[in-house]
Design an enzyme around this catalytic site. Sequence first.
Site, PDB file in Angstrom:
ATOM      1  N   LYS A  10      -3.128  -3.601   6.425  1.00  0.00           N
ATOM      2  CA  LYS A  10      -2.968  -4.959   5.902  1.00  0.00           C
ATOM      3  C   LYS A  10      -3.056  -4.953   4.378  1.00  0.00           C
ATOM      4  O   LYS A  10      -3.661  -4.071   3.781  1.00  0.00           O
ATOM      5  CB  LYS A  10      -4.055  -5.891   6.465  1.00  0.00           C
ATOM      6  CG  LYS A  10      -3.993  -6.057   7.965  1.00  0.00           C
ATOM      7  CD  LYS A  10      -2.746  -6.796   8.367  1.00  0.00           C
ATOM      8  CE  LYS A  10      -2.701  -6.975   9.874  1.00  0.00           C
ATOM      9  NZ  LYS A  10      -1.406  -7.426  10.321  1.00  0.00           N
ATOM     10  N   CYS A  11      -2.492  -5.978   3.778  1.00  0.00           N
ATOM     11  CA  CYS A  11      -2.485  -6.184   2.336  1.00  0.00           C
ATOM     12  C   CYS A  11      -3.919  -6.076   1.794  1.00  0.00           C
ATOM     13  O   CYS A  11      -4.825  -6.620   2.423  1.00  0.00           O
ATOM     14  CB  CYS A  11      -1.903  -7.563   2.039  1.00  0.00           C
ATOM     15  SG  CYS A  11      -1.742  -7.948   0.302  1.00  0.00           S
ATOM     16  N   PRO A  12      -4.132  -5.352   0.747  1.00  0.00           N
ATOM     17  CA  PRO A  12      -3.201  -4.737  -0.192  1.00  0.00           C
ATOM     18  C   PRO A  12      -2.951  -3.249   0.058  1.00  0.00           C
ATOM     19  O   PRO A  12      -2.351  -2.578  -0.778  1.00  0.00           O
ATOM     20  CB  PRO A  12      -3.900  -4.929  -1.537  1.00  0.00           C
ATOM     21  CG  PRO A  12      -5.354  -4.712  -1.190  1.00  0.00           C
ATOM     22  CD  PRO A  12      -5.507  -5.351   0.201  1.00  0.00           C
TER      23      PRO A  12
END
Length: 72
Positions: A10-12
């Site tokens: 998942k981001c980042p």
Amino acid sequence: MDRLDLRGLKCPLPALRTKQALARLPAGAVVEVACTDPMAAIDIPHLVGESGDALEASGRDGDVLTFRIRKR
């Protein structure tokens, strides 16, 4: 060509791992990145634009986003 499988992150993390991979590559090398985080569709092209590297191709197959990046 190097391949970077970032599916499930998942981001980042996809953008950070892509940045780290590009830092290790010699000029002219190509990396293909696969990820499933929808934010990567924004983050990775932005990262490539800032670094001066070349986004040669991008695509989507179901929920998997792919990016082909050439190191400057």
